[in-house]
Write a protein that holds these residues in place. Structure first.
Motif, PDB file in Angstrom:
ATOM      1  N   UNK A   1     -11.829  -8.856  16.392  1.00 57.62           N
ATOM      2  CA  UNK A   1     -13.210  -8.948  15.925  1.00 57.62           C
ATOM      3  C   UNK A   1     -13.855 -10.263  16.357  1.00 57.62           C
ATOM      4  N   UNK A   2     -13.179 -10.961  17.260  1.00 56.83           N
ATOM      5  CA  UNK A   2     -13.774 -12.183  17.817  1.00 56.83           C
ATOM      6  C   UNK A   2     -13.822 -13.329  16.836  1.00 56.83           C
ATOM      7  N   UNK A   3     -12.967 -13.282  15.799  1.00 56.86           N
ATOM      8  CA  UNK A   3     -13.076 -14.295  14.745  1.00 56.86           C
ATOM      9  C   UNK A   3     -11.949 -15.325  14.769  1.00 56.86           C
TER      10      UNK A   3
ATOM     11  N   UNK B   1     -12.900 -24.340  20.379  1.00 54.70           N
ATOM     12  CA  UNK B   1     -14.247 -24.195  20.931  1.00 54.70           C
ATOM     13  C   UNK B   1     -15.300 -24.067  19.832  1.00 54.70           C
ATOM     14  N   UNK B   2     -14.908 -23.508  18.682  1.00 55.64           N
ATOM     15  CA  UNK B   2     -15.870 -23.279  17.600  1.00 55.64           C
ATOM     16  C   UNK B   2     -16.057 -24.508  16.707  1.00 55.64           C
TER      17      UNK B   2
ATOM     18  N   UNK C   1      -8.435 -18.855  29.941  1.00 62.91           N
ATOM     19  CA  UNK C   1      -9.776 -18.326  29.662  1.00 62.91           C
ATOM     20  C   UNK C   1     -10.548 -19.313  28.781  1.00 62.91           C
TER      21      UNK C   1
ATOM     22  N   UNK D   1     -11.328 -23.098  28.030  1.00 67.49           N
ATOM     23  CA  UNK D   1     -11.112 -24.384  28.708  1.00 67.49           C
ATOM     24  C   UNK D   1     -10.430 -25.379  27.762  1.00 67.49           C
TER      25      UNK D   1
ATOM     26  N   UNK E   1     -16.069 -25.317  33.601  1.00 63.99           N
ATOM     27  CA  UNK E   1     -15.091 -24.579  34.407  1.00 63.99           C
ATOM     28  C   UNK E   1     -14.772 -25.276  35.722  1.00 63.99           C
TER      29      UNK E   1
ATOM     30  N   UNK F   1     -14.666 -19.087  39.811  1.00 66.85           N
ATOM     31  CA  UNK F   1     -14.000 -17.790  39.796  1.00 66.85           C
ATOM     32  C   UNK F   1     -14.610 -16.790  40.781  1.00 66.85           C
TER      33      UNK F   1
ATOM     34  N   UNK G   1     -19.514 -16.381  17.313  1.00 64.41           N
ATOM     35  CA  UNK G   1     -18.496 -17.080  18.104  1.00 64.41           C
ATOM     36  C   UNK G   1     -17.608 -16.139  18.908  1.00 64.41           C
ATOM     37  N   UNK G   2     -17.830 -14.830  18.794  1.00 65.59           N
ATOM     38  CA  UNK G   2     -17.077 -13.913  19.663  1.00 65.59           C
ATOM     39  C   UNK G   2     -17.586 -13.989  21.093  1.00 65.59           C
TER      40      UNK G   2
ATOM     41  N   UNK H   1     -18.008 -15.876  24.199  1.00 64.42           N
ATOM     42  CA  UNK H   1     -17.303 -17.064  24.700  1.00 64.42           C
ATOM     43  C   UNK H   1     -17.459 -17.166  26.202  1.00 64.42           C
ATOM     44  N   UNK H   2     -17.512 -18.393  26.668  1.00 58.73           N
ATOM     45  CA  UNK H   2     -17.702 -18.597  28.100  1.00 58.73           C
ATOM     46  C   UNK H   2     -16.389 -18.964  28.788  1.00 58.73           C
ATOM     47  N   UNK H   3     -16.104 -18.291  29.893  1.00 64.69           N
ATOM     48  CA  UNK H   3     -14.985 -18.701  30.742  1.00 64.69           C
ATOM     49  C   UNK H   3     -15.494 -19.193  32.089  1.00 64.69           C
TER      50      UNK H   3
ATOM     51  N   UNK I   1     -15.934 -12.325  30.209  1.00 61.39           N
ATOM     52  CA  UNK I   1     -15.554 -12.799  28.870  1.00 61.39           C
ATOM     53  C   UNK I   1     -16.725 -12.769  27.889  1.00 61.39           C
TER      54      UNK I   1
END
Lengths: 784, 167
Positions: free
Chosen positions: A43-45, A50-51, A229, A231, A310, A713, B38-39, B41-43, B51
């Motif tokens: 669920x992306x949590x 990063x957060x 994926x 950084x 990146x 990339x 926050x789901x 996200x950057x790659x 991503x």
């Protein structure tokens, strides 16, 4: 003094004293339980670094050198300091004064400047850092910093670095760090040689004299990027002299120690917190961007967060480019008699962990073979390129690329089947490896046989599909060590509600560490995995662990946790035994109950034992400390507390018109001892296969005059879904009953690369000795 | 960014009327993350790795190269919006069953494109169709086989639905 041809074959070899606690499949171990926190992951949590946000946080950007080698004549930051939103601009001038941090750091040699002062050593070396209210403001301020460079002649390869009169990357050999690692020793540090490792076993010249054939080939692997994926992300903040860092690191304690040394404070003044990280693969081991972020926070007196862009990820760390010259003497009946190897690992501009990598990669060039006479010289060479360091496979990918290609080339020249040729030489139980250590749990023959059978290696090894397409099959088999000696500690606490808190500094980076550790911790206490909570690494609370690397976590940290769980188990059974009037040895734990063996009616729930004995919690500690080390002159000793054993087989199809290679089938197999979670273990091996295809066919950092030309990339390709083979299988070789746990994180990456190489060679009838196997190289090999 | 460039953009994010602020050219990923999503996200930052994929009016797009003005008046869905009433979508559940992730940094992107693929097709999907639908996504941990299995299983069962879209 260096003596060649020391006779080390005398005697029976060196027994390995290291053992791990054997584990049996049970209610939790060996079960394919879902990854802990799976719901948050879909669920992306997941709360990645990063957060991370804290009040008053500023954002960092780094100014990097455009030149591979240059003197810095001046840096003017006055205009940048006046830019909107700028909170601090940091340069070399801020360091090495009373009360200021030290400017040089490094896990082994203190040779890497947080920011360059006198000179830059690679295109991308940081020279200044800015903290501003927003990332855009920080980026804008970078453009206002004026740096004058005087270009210096640069060395862009190992060959250039070792040439007579080559410019020196480091004018004088950098000083070793006092608190380095026990397995690392130095040798031959002069010129651009960072250090070397050497191994002397038997009498190499006599071995060559006895040989019927001598093969002399050179193999090359390029630098490649980890390309996580997520950084590198660091958030640093000070409260007084107390520094707290949230980082996407694989090595919280190594980062803590580096920062404490840098700021000249007790290590207890530095706290490193590690949320789950979005991939590591070695690229986040040891201090990376924590020093510069912490120094900025120190100067800004504000929290600072760095999210590495990146293109700068590509400059952070690489796999070592390696050139390996391998001379092997063989008898006409296919016995390996002598091997002489020169390994040149390109360390880039700074040492990082090269001294260990060139050691492990060095002795690994002997391969999983019993060769009586071996001489290996493995060098870490400084160049004016981005630093190289830990990378999934840890030098073995490069070593196996050389020795497994050469095995096939030799087999063909001798007219012996490649599998049979390997079988005649593979290490067997009780045989002596090139380091002198006695191999045990040796399964290489079985692994090789099973992988060869999986692709039906004996038939249709080369098939002409039509005039443009041809297919070929290849196999490879490898050995890999793990960091030795090493140290892991764990602590856990059983609470009155029957839940278990596990304190570990092992990092969850997608490999499933926290899930398998929960499984291992739960089993001795008769708990379900759902009753276990594994804490995020936090050096203020979670005990010491060396690193999350080297495929060591499940075995080393798992062993520490298993010990800790048994400590708690004993205390709990003692309490329960007194209540039940049963000897603790006659009690067992299952489903949260203490039960008398053979009398299931005599039982008590764990919470009741706590309540009736007025116990609040029960704590236990455990540790795994392995021993070993190699003699610096001869490379003899214990290189690894246990050995990872793997094999792979591949079938490819080559388009002879374009030179493009299509991977049709990959099978890989590893000796696992005991698999803790088959679902997650399988994925680790899938990951190694995907990396293997990528390294075999696509990946290469391309430098032009020391400048990286493909830091994105779009120009740097990695394996995508459509590149996957139609047939992909992974297999574990497990031991019966109670068995030791063997790491699986990297074991099958090196053989996948080499197996693809051998399959291409079988298809086109000529070796491609330089990775990656691009269409151009295929056509070139075919036409030569 | 100059404050005077700041504008408001109205859109429906995960079913809720939302006002995002930023410049016309602020990347959508920046505004969505600032909104707590926050789901996303950057790659790669250049629109090639998948991503940061979100659904814009049901179509997968890379939020890292999507200018904020493109969201105005549109419907945006992120992985946070896949659940319905606290229940994971069928595809999310199948991702767990197939263990289609390791580090999971790329997972939301795969889920969004996977959901769009399922929404735009009928019946079981073969490997080729799945590869076509997900080819713009990279997973460095190497979960491709498991991801393919998850989408295939879901398409075969075909009870998969985007939460709220089909019930």
């Amino acid at each position: 003094m260096i003596q060649d041809n020391i006779d080390n074959t005398a005697g029976a070899g060196i027994p390995n004293p290291n053992r791990s606690i054997p584990v049996a499949t049970g209610p939790t171990v060996g079960q394919p339980v879902d990854m802990v926190g799976a719901r948050a992951r879909v669920s992306g949590r997941v709360d990645f670094a990063l957060n991370a946000v804290v009040p008053g946080m500023t954002h960092a950007r780094l100014l990097r050198s455009p030149m591979p080698h240059a003197r810095i004549s001046s840096i003017d930051t006055s205009a940048a300091e006046k830019m909107p939103g700028v909170v601090a601009v940091l340069t070399a001038a801020d360091f090495d004064r009373p009360g200021a941090p030290a400017r040089y750091y490094g896990a082994v040699l203190r040779d890497q400047p947080v920011l360059c002062g006198e000179k830059v050593r690679f295109a991308g070396d940081p020279v200044a850092a800015v903290a501003a209210e927003t990332e855009e403001q920080a980026a804008a301020a970078l453009l206002e910093i004026e740096v004058d460079y005087e270009p210096l002649p640069a060395v862009g390869s190992v060959a250039e670095a070792l040439a007579e009169g080559a410019p020196l990357v480091h004018e004088k050999p950098p000083l070793p760090r006092e608190a380095s690692y026990a397995d690392i020793k130095f040798h031959g540090r002069e010129g651009n040689v960072c250090t070397k490792f050497q191994l002397r076993s038997g009498d190499v010249e006599a071995g060559f004299a006895a040989a019927d054939h001598i093969f002399d080939n050179t193999y090359h692997s390029p630098a490649v990027q980890h390309l996580t994926m997520e950084p590198h992300v660091v958030l640093a903040r000070f409260e007084g002299e107390r520094l707290t860092v949230t980082s996407s690191t694989q090595a919280p304690y190594a980062v803590r120690d580096t920062l404490a040394e840098m700021f000249g404070v007790a290590s207890s003044k530095v706290r490193v917190i590690v949320p789950p990280i979005g991939g590591g693969y070695g690229g986040k081991t040891y201090a990376k961007f924590e020093p510069v972020t912490a120094a900025l926070a120190w100067k800004a007196r504000r929290p600072v967060k760095l999210v590495l862009p990146r293109d700068e990820e590509f400059l952070s760390l690489t796999k070592h480019a390696a050139t390996i010259r391998m001379r092997t003497g063989v008898s006409s009946d296919g016995k390996l008699l002598a091997r002489d190897v020169q390994v040149y690992f390109d360390a880039g501009a700074y040492t990082d962990i090269s001294p260990r990598l060139i050691k492990n990669g060095g002795y690994s060039t002997a391969g999983p073979y019993a060769i009586p006479n071996v001489r290996i010289d493995s060098y870490a060479v400084y160049t004016n390129l981005p630093p190289a360091g830990a990378y999934r496979g840890y030098g073995v990918s490069q070593a196996a690329w050389a020795y497994e290609q050469q095995m096939d080339e030799m087999a063909e020249a001798l007219g012996i089947d490649p599998v049979e040729f390997r079988r005649r030489n593979l290490l067997t139980e009780g045989e002596r490896f090139a380091t002198g250590e006695i191999m045990r749990e040796a399964h290489w023959r079985e692994l090789l046989d099973r992988t060869a059978e999986a692709i039906d290696y004996d038939t249709d090894r080369r098939v002409v599909v039509d005039e443009h397409r041809v297919r070929g099959k290849g196999v490879a088999v490898i050995l890999k060590s793990t960091i030795t000696p090493s140290t892991s500690h764990a602590a856990m606490r059983l609470d009155a509600d029957g839940s278990l808190q596990v304190l570990t500094s092992s990092v969850e980076m997608g490999q499933g560490a926290h899930t398998v550790l929960a499984q291992l911790a739960a089993q001795p206490l008769g708990l379900p995995v759902s009753a276990v909570h594994v804490t995020e690494p936090d050096t203020q609370y979670t005990p010491y662990d060396q690193t999350t690397s080297s495929s060591r976590t499940t075995r080393a940290m798992g062993g520490a946790l298993t010990s800790a769980a048994h400590v708690i188990r004993e205390k709990l059974l003692k309490l329960a035994g007194d209540l039940l009037e049963v000897s603790p040895t006659d009690l067992e734990l299952a489903d949260g109950q203490v039960v008398a063996k053979g009398s299931p009616g005599v039982r008590m729930s764990v919470p009741e034992v706590f309540r009736r004995t007025r116990t609040g919690s029960i704590s236990g500690d455990g540790e795994v400390i392995t021993s070993g080390g190699l003699d610096p002159e001869t490379g003899q000793g214990i290189a690894s507390d246990h050995w990872h054993q793997g094999a792979a087989a591949a079938e490819v199809e080559v388009d002879l018109g374009t030179g493009k290679v299509y991977v049709r089938h990959v099978h890989s197999i590893a000796h696992a001892g005991r698999v803790v979670n088959p679902k997650l273990a399988r994925l680790q091996m899938h990951g190694s296969t995907v990396f293997g295809i990528s390294h075999a066919l696509y990946e290469e950092l391309v430098y032009d005059e020391g400048i990286l030309t493909n830091p994105n990339l779009s120009d740097y390709s990695i394996t995508a879904m459509g590149d996957m083979p139609a047939q992909l299988e992974v297999e574990f070789l497990e031991d019966e009953g109670e068995a030791e746990i063997h790491g699986l994180g990297e074991t099958t990456l090196p053989p996948v690369i080499a197996a693809i190489g051998n399959a291409v060679r079988a298809a086109i009838g000529a070796p491609v000795r330089t990775l990656p196997i691009t269409p151009e190289r295929v056509l070139e090999a075919r036409n030569s | 960014m100059d404050r005077t460039d700041e504008k408001s953009f109205s859109c429906v994010v995960n079913g809720e009327y939302t006002v995002l602020t930023g410049a016309d050219t602020t990347p959508a990923i920046v505004a969505l993350r600032a909104h707590g999503l926050f789901s996303v996200r950057e790659t790669c930052g250049i629109g090639v790795c998948g991503t940061c994929t979100v659904l814009l009016d049901g179509e997968p797009v890379s939020a890292c190269i999507l200018p904020l003005y493109a969201l105005d008046g549109r419907t945006v869905q992120t992985a946070e919006g896949l659940e319905e009433g606290g229940e994971l979508s069928d595809l999310q559940q199948q991702f767990i069953a197939s263990q289609a992730f390791q580090c999971s940094f790329c997972t939301p992107g795969f889920l969004m494109s996977g959901q769009a693929l399922l929404d735009g097709t009928d019946g079981p999907l073969d490997d080729e169709a799945i590869e076509d639908g997900l080819q713009g996504h990279l997973c460095r941990c190497g979960c491709y086989a498991a991801i393919k299995e998850a989408v295939r299983e879901c398409s075969a069962a075909r009870t998969c639905s985007r939460a709220g879209a089909r019930g």
